[in-house]
Design a protein around this motif. Structure first.
Motif, PDB file in Angstrom:
ATOM      1  N   ALA A  52       0.831  -1.209   0.000  1.00  0.00           N
ATOM      2  CA  ALA A  52       0.000   0.000   0.000  1.00  0.00           C
ATOM      3  C   ALA A  52       0.867   1.261   0.000  1.00  0.00           C
ATOM      4  N   LYS A  53       1.941   1.249   0.779  1.00  0.00           N
ATOM      5  CA  LYS A  53       2.828   2.416   0.822  1.00  0.00           C
ATOM      6  C   LYS A  53       3.540   2.623  -0.513  1.00  0.00           C
ATOM      7  N   LEU A  54       3.947   1.532  -1.141  1.00  0.00           N
ATOM      8  CA  LEU A  54       4.605   1.653  -2.447  1.00  0.00           C
ATOM      9  C   LEU A  54       3.631   2.159  -3.508  1.00  0.00           C
ATOM     10  N   MET A  55       2.405   1.680  -3.454  1.00  0.00           N
ATOM     11  CA  MET A  55       1.374   2.189  -4.381  1.00  0.00           C
ATOM     12  C   MET A  55       1.144   3.675  -4.146  1.00  0.00           C
ATOM     13  N   GLN A  56       1.103   4.058  -2.879  1.00  0.00           N
ATOM     14  CA  GLN A  56       0.914   5.463  -2.520  1.00  0.00           C
ATOM     15  C   GLN A  56       2.054   6.311  -3.086  1.00  0.00           C
ATOM     16  N   LEU A  57       3.275   5.831  -2.963  1.00  0.00           N
ATOM     17  CA  LEU A  57       4.427   6.553  -3.498  1.00  0.00           C
ATOM     18  C   LEU A  57       4.315   6.702  -5.007  1.00  0.00           C
ATOM     19  N   LYS A  58       3.992   5.634  -5.684  1.00  0.00           N
ATOM     20  CA  LYS A  58       3.851   5.682  -7.139  1.00  0.00           C
ATOM     21  C   LYS A  58       2.804   6.720  -7.548  1.00  0.00           C
ATOM     22  N   LEU A  59       1.665   6.693  -6.882  1.00  0.00           N
ATOM     23  CA  LEU A  59       0.592   7.629  -7.227  1.00  0.00           C
ATOM     24  C   LEU A  59       0.987   9.074  -6.933  1.00  0.00           C
ATOM     25  N   LYS A  60       1.700   9.297  -5.836  1.00  0.00           N
ATOM     26  CA  LYS A  60       2.157  10.655  -5.522  1.00  0.00           C
ATOM     27  C   LYS A  60       3.146  11.159  -6.561  1.00  0.00           C
ATOM     28  N   MET A  61       4.037  10.286  -7.004  1.00  0.00           N
ATOM     29  CA  MET A  61       5.014  10.677  -8.016  1.00  0.00           C
ATOM     30  C   MET A  61       4.319  10.995  -9.342  1.00  0.00           C
TER      31      MET A  61
END
Length: 176
Positions: A52-61
């Motif tokens: 979930a955190k990695l997905m969040q990072l991808k979406l923020k980028m």
């Protein structure tokens, strides 16, 4: 809506559907909901939280790259810091995996030094391996974020450099 006791109140402070008779009822229910959410989060497997955190990072980028933000903030270093701290309990483990020094990582994250090309490419390969089982992740996004930061930085300082170069550049006529 059949009787007066079950009427729906429209309360803009607490959302569209508020069926509470008192403010205290609403607050108690809100607290109970928060406790239930926190309890559920405690029971999530670490692997699911990491995904979930990695997905969040991808979406923020991706959001940063599609936005019209032109500030002087170092988004690349913020994303890098989140990435490293999400994956590793100690940053030294990340530096060992990338075969870089802890000092160089610290200097990049703290904006004391620009990342070297070698570091950027190692980060691309690392993220490719990390995101392989999480989601589709174009590892070029790291380069795009980095260079978008550089462009934003130069544009935000335009008032400083524009006057200098404006005096040195002229326009006499269009070539025919």
């Amino acid at each position: 809506m059949a009787n007066k006791d079950n009427m729906i109140n429209l309360d803009s402070d607490f959302g569209i559907d508020s069926r509470y008779k008192t403010k205290r009822e609403r607050e108690q229910d809100s607290i109970a909901l928060m406790h239930a959410r926190l309890e559920r989060l405690k029971n999530l497997p670490k692997q699911q939280i990491l995904r979930a955190k990695l997905m969040q990072l991808k979406l923020k980028m991706e959001d940063f790259l599609h936005s019209t933000i032109n500030d002087n903030q170092a988004h690349f270093t913020q994303f890098l810091e989140f990435y490293v701290d999400t994956l590793y309990s100690k940053r030294s483990d990340f530096t060992r995996d990338l075969n870089i020094t802890a000092v160089s990582l610290s200097q990049v994250i703290n904006k004391h030094r620009e990342p070297k090309e070698e570091f950027l490419f190692k980060l691309l390969f690392h993220s490719e391996m990390v995101f392989k089982d999480v989601c589709k992740f174009d590892n070029r996004i790291w380069l795009e974020v980095y260079f978008r930061d550089k462009i934003n930085q130069k544009l935000s300082l335009q008032s400083e450099w524009k006057e200098k170069w404006d005096k040195q550049v002229r326009f006499s006529e269009l070539p025919v």
